[in-house]
Every structure is written in structure tokens, then in C-alpha cells.
Write a protein that holds these residues in place. Sequence first.
Motif, PDB file in Angstrom:
ATOM      1  N   HIS A 191       0.834  -1.207   0.000  1.00  0.00           N
ATOM      2  CA  HIS A 191       0.000   0.000   0.000  1.00  0.00           C
ATOM      3  C   HIS A 191       0.871   1.260   0.000  1.00  0.00           C
ATOM      4  O   HIS A 191       0.623   2.213   0.718  1.00  0.00           O
ATOM      5  CB  HIS A 191      -0.956   0.018   1.187  1.00  0.00           C
ATOM      6  CG  HIS A 191      -1.642  -1.292   1.433  1.00  0.00           C
ATOM      7  ND1 HIS A 191      -2.297  -1.977   0.438  1.00  0.00           N
ATOM      8  CD2 HIS A 191      -1.761  -2.047   2.553  1.00  0.00           C
ATOM      9  CE1 HIS A 191      -2.794  -3.098   0.942  1.00  0.00           C
ATOM     10  NE2 HIS A 191      -2.479  -3.168   2.203  1.00  0.00           N
ATOM     11  N   LYS A 218       3.696  -4.112  -8.463  1.00  0.00           N
ATOM     12  CA  LYS A 218       3.141  -4.321  -7.129  1.00  0.00           C
ATOM     13  C   LYS A 218       3.655  -5.659  -6.612  1.00  0.00           C
ATOM     14  O   LYS A 218       4.223  -6.462  -7.372  1.00  0.00           O
ATOM     15  CB  LYS A 218       1.614  -4.283  -7.139  1.00  0.00           C
ATOM     16  CG  LYS A 218       0.939  -5.448  -7.825  1.00  0.00           C
ATOM     17  CD  LYS A 218      -0.580  -5.340  -7.660  1.00  0.00           C
ATOM     18  CE  LYS A 218      -1.290  -6.564  -8.222  1.00  0.00           C
ATOM     19  NZ  LYS A 218      -2.747  -6.484  -8.018  1.00  0.00           N
ATOM     20  N   ASN A 373      -4.679   6.278 -13.800  1.00  0.00           N
ATOM     21  CA  ASN A 373      -4.933   5.197 -12.829  1.00  0.00           C
ATOM     22  C   ASN A 373      -3.756   4.910 -11.912  1.00  0.00           C
ATOM     23  O   ASN A 373      -3.636   3.815 -11.367  1.00  0.00           O
ATOM     24  CB  ASN A 373      -5.351   3.900 -13.544  1.00  0.00           C
ATOM     25  CG  ASN A 373      -6.693   4.031 -14.227  1.00  0.00           C
ATOM     26  OD1 ASN A 373      -7.609   4.653 -13.712  1.00  0.00           O
ATOM     27  ND2 ASN A 373      -6.812   3.449 -15.409  1.00  0.00           N
ATOM     28  N   TYR A 374      -2.890   5.896 -11.727  1.00  0.00           N
ATOM     29  CA  TYR A 374      -1.792   5.715 -10.790  1.00  0.00           C
ATOM     30  C   TYR A 374      -2.352   5.468  -9.385  1.00  0.00           C
ATOM     31  O   TYR A 374      -3.269   6.172  -8.948  1.00  0.00           O
ATOM     32  CB  TYR A 374      -0.908   6.960 -10.796  1.00  0.00           C
ATOM     33  CG  TYR A 374       0.344   6.848  -9.979  1.00  0.00           C
ATOM     34  CD1 TYR A 374       1.342   5.951 -10.321  1.00  0.00           C
ATOM     35  CD2 TYR A 374       0.546   7.655  -8.859  1.00  0.00           C
ATOM     36  CE1 TYR A 374       2.510   5.854  -9.581  1.00  0.00           C
ATOM     37  CE2 TYR A 374       1.700   7.568  -8.116  1.00  0.00           C
ATOM     38  CZ  TYR A 374       2.675   6.664  -8.477  1.00  0.00           C
ATOM     39  OH  TYR A 374       3.824   6.560  -7.740  1.00  0.00           O
ATOM     40  N   PRO A 375      -1.852   4.477  -8.664  1.00  0.00           N
ATOM     41  CA  PRO A 375      -2.458   4.118  -7.376  1.00  0.00           C
ATOM     42  C   PRO A 375      -2.538   5.259  -6.373  1.00  0.00           C
ATOM     43  O   PRO A 375      -3.464   5.312  -5.561  1.00  0.00           O
ATOM     44  CB  PRO A 375      -1.546   2.999  -6.861  1.00  0.00           C
ATOM     45  CG  PRO A 375      -0.913   2.431  -8.089  1.00  0.00           C
ATOM     46  CD  PRO A 375      -0.765   3.560  -9.045  1.00  0.00           C
ATOM     47  N   MET A 420      -8.400   2.109  -7.695  1.00  0.00           N
ATOM     48  CA  MET A 420      -7.720   1.054  -6.946  1.00  0.00           C
ATOM     49  C   MET A 420      -7.955  -0.321  -7.561  1.00  0.00           C
ATOM     50  O   MET A 420      -7.100  -1.208  -7.470  1.00  0.00           O
ATOM     51  CB  MET A 420      -8.183   1.057  -5.490  1.00  0.00           C
ATOM     52  CG  MET A 420      -7.839   2.325  -4.723  1.00  0.00           C
ATOM     53  SD  MET A 420      -6.061   2.657  -4.643  1.00  0.00           S
ATOM     54  CE  MET A 420      -5.539   1.316  -3.575  1.00  0.00           C
ATOM     55  N   TYR A 423      -5.244  -1.251 -10.179  1.00  0.00           N
ATOM     56  CA  TYR A 423      -3.994  -1.708  -9.578  1.00  0.00           C
ATOM     57  C   TYR A 423      -4.190  -3.018  -8.830  1.00  0.00           C
ATOM     58  O   TYR A 423      -3.353  -3.914  -8.884  1.00  0.00           O
ATOM     59  CB  TYR A 423      -3.485  -0.618  -8.638  1.00  0.00           C
ATOM     60  CG  TYR A 423      -2.099  -0.819  -8.102  1.00  0.00           C
ATOM     61  CD1 TYR A 423      -1.000  -0.884  -8.950  1.00  0.00           C
ATOM     62  CD2 TYR A 423      -1.879  -0.923  -6.739  1.00  0.00           C
ATOM     63  CE1 TYR A 423       0.279  -1.049  -8.454  1.00  0.00           C
ATOM     64  CE2 TYR A 423      -0.606  -1.087  -6.228  1.00  0.00           C
ATOM     65  CZ  TYR A 423       0.472  -1.145  -7.088  1.00  0.00           C
ATOM     66  OH  TYR A 423       1.737  -1.318  -6.583  1.00  0.00           O
TER      67      TYR A 423
END
Length: 446
Positions: A191, A218, A373-375, A420, A423
Motif C-alpha cells: 500500500h 506491485k 490510474n496511478y495508485p 484502486m 492496480y
Amino acid sequence: MAELSGLPQSLQLVSDPKSRNKCIAKTYSQAGSLLFSEESFAAILLFKEKSYRCDTCFQRPSAISLKKCSGCGGYWYCNAECQTIHWKRGHKQLCRHFQAYSTSAEFRELQEHKKLDALLLSHTIARLSLLAQPYRPVTNTPGDILFSLLPHPSTGLAAPVICPVKPSPPSGLADLIYSRFGNNNFSIHSHFSSVGHGVFPTASRLFNHSCVPNAAAKYVWIPQKIVTMTAVALRDIQPGEEVCLITLPYLDPALVQTRPHILQISYGFVCDCPSCTDIRVVELPKVPSNPNDLTRIGKELREFVGVDASDAGVFSPPKLRDLPTGLRCVLREDYISFLSEVFSQSSHKGDHEIAIDSGMTLLALYLLIYPCNYPQIGMHLLELTKTTWNKRMSTRLTVAQDRSAKERVMRLLSSAQRVMEVYGPEGDVNGPWEEIDTLHKLLLVV
């Protein structure tokens, strides 16, 4: 080496005159698709995580205590299975000497980041010593790919002292590998909170850098399994398009002002991604200190990006090159630091109006700077959702006002979840997904 074994059929490594190689998508991949997966060649926990997480799978057990290695006392495991895995991947090469090494004056005098480098380097060399051909694996194994990575542009980098390994590595091997660490190692996170460092040779060789990438790394940890990196598509990727990872091995894309210089000086290349290209032609004036000017700039930035305080924001923002001259100061790092501090402090103090106003301005800036859409956009939207929920619950409202406030919370939560979900879950099982689920349940009853 323009071919790598074990690549998924959807990806291809091809020669490139500028970057040596690049990864090309052979098939269409939808946003959220898993593109690539690789177990760590070597991985270590940060010191603050030691004894709280398993050194093999990085799990953080809640109901059971970790078991300490009785040989060296420096590693902890969920159970015998995790200990056996770690032992077979190089710990047995280090265990006998580790206690004396970790308490030696040479190791203790290193800076903390150098200590981490030394430990990761020790594990890497221990792992190499276990492979078929000592210290020089066969072609296309992860160990061989590690040797093929480009070294740091600075010459003469001396490796920190490593833990003794048997058989002893050839002279110069530690320096040879260490010269490839800074350019290629990854921060392992849960996270977006770093918990360790890892060596992932194939990912380092496969993916080039971009400040506006179409994919992100990730990390997945499963009981009795090695920590694994996966690459996820942040947006739809077309056949023939290069797949580039987010800059986690390098620096945060939000460092708009200094990142081109850091990338050139520290990593030896000039980034020509669209973001850096746009920034090079933009002069950044100083951020005004007058509160009225700051308020005006925040409002104009939200309007330019298309973010409305009553809605969730637009996810196809304008380009940096189109940023009006009067707003270019928002790209300075002291402005983004100022906004972040105001949002954080006012949220914790319960100054909800200030928090939401600064939070929406920060969202506009994130949408302008970060890739689709970057976390971090999703994480910030979740924080905005919680702040908006807290304002609703702490304010006396009419029935109509409460309905409007609830709808606003729902829109923000929906936007956070949408980002979210691209990702996907990573790292620890709790965190943002647990908070999203809790908010959904609260909205059903309140």
C-alpha cells in the motif's frame, strides 16, 4: 541478449538503439491486466520490519509469533516451511557468520541505507553461490540476467563489506554486482509503504523507465512463498506499444521540478517521456506567499483540470504543456509539499472545509502529474472520501443537505475504488481495501 526465457507470450524484448532493449506488447492488454510476474532473486526487510514480518514471505502474522533462527538469531519465520525455503535460497551460506558480521565494527559504522545494501548484496552473492555454475549461472537464468544489467554511470563504486560466504566469491564480484544495485533494485512495498528491498533481474532488464508509464509494479506475499513482483497495466495497452514501469526504482513522478536532473545525474540518462519533455519547455515561477493568491491559484488549477469540489474529478486531464503561465508555479515541489501538509494537518484537526478544499486541489495536481490510474490517485481519493464522510457526520444538516453530502461521499468512494481496482490488492491484506469495504457498509446504514 535480446531474448529472455520465461517471458509471457504477450511480451517481447527487442533491441533498441537508445535504451539497448525495450519491452513490446505483442497482444492487447486491458487496464488491470497482469502482464508479468517474477519471484525475487534476493530480498530483505527494512530494519523497522524485522521480527514483525517473516523474512521469507514478508507476511505479518497477527495471531502467531514469529520463530527466530536459532543459528544466527537475525531472521524470523512464520514456521519451519518458511525457514526451509529461506535456508535453501542462501541463508545456509550466511547463517554461521551472520551474528559476528552484523555486530562487527565495519558493519555498524555503515549508514543505514548502506547496511541494507550490504545485506541485500550478501544475500545476492549467497544465492549465486548455490546455482549450477558458481557465481556465473547458465544463460538466461535470473543470475545471468543480473550480470547483464547496466551498471551505475559512476565508476569505481566500492561494495560495502558483505557477510562471509562459502565458497568465497571471486575477487571483484561484490563490486561488479553492487555497481548494478542502484540502477536496478526495487523498493518492495505494501500500500505504497516500503517494507523491504529486492533484486528482480528479469524485470530490471525487461522494463524501461517512464514518468508517465502504462504499467506499475506491485508485490504479492503468500504464506510459504517467495515475495513476487507483478507488473499490472494501468491503462489499455495496444499491440506494438512499449511497456514501461512506474519509476519506483528511481523516484516519485511527483518530483516534477528535480526529477529530470536526478535521472540524468544519478542514473545516467535523459528521460524523454512526454512529462519530462513538457517540463523542459516550462519555466517554473516561484509560489506566491500571499494567502489570497494561493486560494486563487488553487481554484484556477481545479478549473483547469476539471475537478469540482462537489464531484470526484476528471480522469482525462489536460497535458502539462497546456498549463497556463499563471499556473506553472504549481509544478514546484514546495507547492505540492505545502498542499500535502495543509490537507494532512487540517484533516487530523477536523478543519474539514480547509481539508476538502486543499484535498481537491491536490487531486487536480495529481491528475495533472501522475499517469492514468496511478495508485496514489486512488489512495488520495480514499483519504478525501474519509474526510468528506467525517464532515458529514460532524455537521448538523437538513435532510436534503445530508442526502447531498451522502451522494458526494458515494461519488468520491466510487472514484477511489475504480482507480484502486485497476492496480488491485497488494502486500498486506488490510489497508485501503478494508477501508473501502467499511465505508460501503457505513453508507448502507447511515
